[in-house]
Design a protein around this motif. Sequence first.
Motif, PDB file in Angstrom:
ATOM      1  N   ILE A 190      48.826  25.590  57.996  1.00  0.00           N
ATOM      2  CA  ILE A 190      49.465  24.066  57.698  1.00  0.00           C
ATOM      3  C   ILE A 190      51.004  24.341  57.104  1.00  0.00           C
ATOM      4  N   SER A 191      51.186  25.180  56.416  1.00  0.00           N
ATOM      5  CA  SER A 191      52.480  25.568  55.985  1.00  0.00           C
ATOM      6  C   SER A 191      52.420  26.797  55.428  1.00  0.00           C
ATOM      7  N   VAL A 192      53.898  27.446  55.375  1.00  0.00           N
ATOM      8  CA  VAL A 192      54.171  28.886  55.113  1.00  0.00           C
ATOM      9  C   VAL A 192      55.167  28.790  54.173  1.00  0.00           C
ATOM     10  N   ARG A 193      55.398  29.478  53.126  1.00  0.00           N
ATOM     11  CA  ARG A 193      56.608  29.613  52.175  1.00  0.00           C
ATOM     12  C   ARG A 193      56.597  31.030  51.594  1.00  0.00           C
ATOM     13  N   GLU A 194      57.827  31.468  51.688  1.00  0.00           N
ATOM     14  CA  GLU A 194      58.117  32.676  50.798  1.00  0.00           C
ATOM     15  C   GLU A 194      58.466  32.281  49.436  1.00  0.00           C
ATOM     16  N   LEU A 195      57.811  32.915  48.436  1.00  0.00           N
ATOM     17  CA  LEU A 195      57.941  32.239  46.974  1.00  0.00           C
ATOM     18  C   LEU A 195      58.777  32.804  46.507  1.00  0.00           C
ATOM     19  N   GLU A 196      59.480  32.161  45.342  1.00  0.00           N
ATOM     20  CA  GLU A 196      60.673  32.835  44.663  1.00  0.00           C
ATOM     21  C   GLU A 196      60.415  33.735  43.866  1.00  0.00           C
ATOM     22  N   PRO A 197      61.251  34.767  43.353  1.00  0.00           N
ATOM     23  CA  PRO A 197      60.706  35.900  42.538  1.00  0.00           C
ATOM     24  C   PRO A 197      60.034  35.533  41.270  1.00  0.00           C
ATOM     25  N   ASP A 198      60.735  34.470  40.650  1.00  0.00           N
ATOM     26  CA  ASP A 198      59.923  34.115  39.307  1.00  0.00           C
ATOM     27  C   ASP A 198      58.747  33.244  39.504  1.00  0.00           C
ATOM     28  N   ALA A 199      58.032  33.249  40.689  1.00  0.00           N
ATOM     29  CA  ALA A 199      56.829  32.704  40.820  1.00  0.00           C
ATOM     30  C   ALA A 199      55.644  33.235  40.006  1.00  0.00           C
ATOM     31  N   MET A 200      54.882  32.696  39.594  1.00  0.00           N
ATOM     32  CA  MET A 200      53.555  33.310  38.947  1.00  0.00           C
ATOM     33  C   MET A 200      52.797  34.013  39.876  1.00  0.00           C
ATOM     34  N   ARG A 201      52.460  35.291  39.299  1.00  0.00           N
ATOM     35  CA  ARG A 201      51.919  36.058  40.239  1.00  0.00           C
ATOM     36  C   ARG A 201      50.701  37.022  39.286  1.00  0.00           C
ATOM     37  N   ARG A 202      49.641  36.859  39.846  1.00  0.00           N
ATOM     38  CA  ARG A 202      48.597  37.466  38.894  1.00  0.00           C
ATOM     39  C   ARG A 202      47.480  38.144  39.864  1.00  0.00           C
ATOM     40  N   GLU A 203      46.999  39.245  38.869  1.00  0.00           N
ATOM     41  CA  GLU A 203      45.976  40.014  39.512  1.00  0.00           C
ATOM     42  C   GLU A 203      44.736  40.366  38.755  1.00  0.00           C
ATOM     43  N   LEU A 204      43.742  40.466  39.347  1.00  0.00           N
ATOM     44  CA  LEU A 204      42.628  40.993  38.283  1.00  0.00           C
ATOM     45  C   LEU A 204      42.168  42.263  38.762  1.00  0.00           C
ATOM     46  N   ALA A 205      41.782  43.343  37.849  1.00  0.00           N
ATOM     47  CA  ALA A 205      41.330  44.835  38.186  1.00  0.00           C
ATOM     48  C   ALA A 205      40.245  44.933  37.201  1.00  0.00           C
ATOM     49  N   LEU A 206      38.983  45.533  37.832  1.00  0.00           N
ATOM     50  CA  LEU A 206      37.764  46.160  37.054  1.00  0.00           C
ATOM     51  C   LEU A 206      38.039  47.394  36.843  1.00  0.00           C
ATOM     52  N   ILE A 207      38.228  48.148  35.664  1.00  0.00           N
ATOM     53  CA  ILE A 207      38.487  49.670  35.712  1.00  0.00           C
ATOM     54  C   ILE A 207      37.169  50.161  34.902  1.00  0.00           C
ATOM     55  N   LYS A 208      36.728  50.945  35.450  1.00  0.00           N
ATOM     56  CA  LYS A 208      35.313  51.811  34.800  1.00  0.00           C
ATOM     57  C   LYS A 208      35.744  53.244  34.506  1.00  0.00           C
ATOM     58  N   VAL A 209      35.696  53.304  33.029  1.00  0.00           N
ATOM     59  CA  VAL A 209      36.202  54.465  32.459  1.00  0.00           C
ATOM     60  C   VAL A 209      34.819  55.276  31.592  1.00  0.00           C
ATOM     61  N   ASP A 210      34.853  56.572  31.303  1.00  0.00           N
ATOM     62  CA  ASP A 210      34.013  57.068  30.642  1.00  0.00           C
ATOM     63  C   ASP A 210      34.203  56.742  29.167  1.00  0.00           C
ATOM     64  N   ALA A 211      32.937  56.748  28.786  1.00  0.00           N
ATOM     65  CA  ALA A 211      32.971  55.868  27.331  1.00  0.00           C
ATOM     66  C   ALA A 211      32.693  56.821  26.048  1.00  0.00           C
ATOM     67  N   GLU A 212      33.156  58.290  26.166  1.00  0.00           N
ATOM     68  CA  GLU A 212      32.928  59.157  25.096  1.00  0.00           C
ATOM     69  C   GLU A 212      33.737  58.894  23.954  1.00  0.00           C
ATOM     70  N   ARG A 213      34.715  57.998  24.131  1.00  0.00           N
ATOM     71  CA  ARG A 213      35.599  57.680  22.941  1.00  0.00           C
ATOM     72  C   ARG A 213      35.566  56.054  23.128  1.00  0.00           C
ATOM     73  N   PRO A 214      34.679  55.432  22.417  1.00  0.00           N
ATOM     74  CA  PRO A 214      34.373  53.807  22.773  1.00  0.00           C
ATOM     75  C   PRO A 214      35.387  53.061  21.881  1.00  0.00           C
ATOM     76  N   ASP A 215      35.735  53.572  20.657  1.00  0.00           N
ATOM     77  CA  ASP A 215      36.650  52.914  19.762  1.00  0.00           C
ATOM     78  C   ASP A 215      38.170  52.964  20.571  1.00  0.00           C
ATOM     79  N   GLN A 216      38.568  54.109  21.264  1.00  0.00           N
ATOM     80  CA  GLN A 216      39.921  54.270  21.839  1.00  0.00           C
ATOM     81  C   GLN A 216      39.949  53.524  23.086  1.00  0.00           C
ATOM     82  N   VAL A 217      38.901  53.478  23.685  1.00  0.00           N
ATOM     83  CA  VAL A 217      38.616  52.469  24.789  1.00  0.00           C
ATOM     84  C   VAL A 217      38.967  51.203  24.533  1.00  0.00           C
TER      85      VAL A 217
END
Length: 220
Positions: A108-135
């Motif tokens: 329907i429409s296409v646009r290049e967004l301005e540099p100040d546009a709100m950009r967000r990403e989600l990540a799931l990061i699985k780590v070793d839990a030997e030091r749970p307090d520090q994690v």
Amino acid sequence: MKRGLEGPEPDERPSPAGRRNKQGIRIDPEVEATHEPRRTVISALVTHEPGVLSDVSGLFSRRQFNIESLTVGPTEDEDRARITIVVEEPDPGIDQIEKQLRKLVPVISVRELEPDAMRRELALIKVDAERPDQVAAVADMYDGKTVDSSPETATIEVTGARQKIEAAIDTFSQFGIREISRTGTTALARGTDRTAAPSSTAQPADEANHDDQYTPADDD
């Protein structure tokens, strides 16, 4: 003996400068030298129907555009979806991406967004839990949320800009990262500025007929 037309010997004939891309098309060295690749976000509003994502991804595959990420999801209108594409190309290549996207029927429409546009990403990061307090302390540092934990591992959800996600991954690496899953970038224009470009920005027919004259240079 019959002779051909007069002219220079083969080794004396001028040959065009510039290398060729993967399709064998010669690249103008001036264009290649003066247009450095840049990262940008392109938002496309499309009809919410089967096959749209396949059409868009097929376009990028055929044209060999350099995609950083591609995400798709519903909008406030159940009949429309928004595709957010992060690309890294020279400016002529970015213009070409927009023109080619507008030629697809479901778009329907296409646009290049301005540099100040709100950009967000989600990540799931699985780590070793030997030091749970520090994690947990690192998760708090990046406003992360623990979504799963066991005696051996912890999985943290982090949302934010790409730079924040990469910084979080770098910091979590001290514990030993087992797996990472990232959504890619989604984005909206700020304030009252509409993310979807007005339909009047669609390219003229005579311009569309000449789109294929440019082939972006390889980034490698």
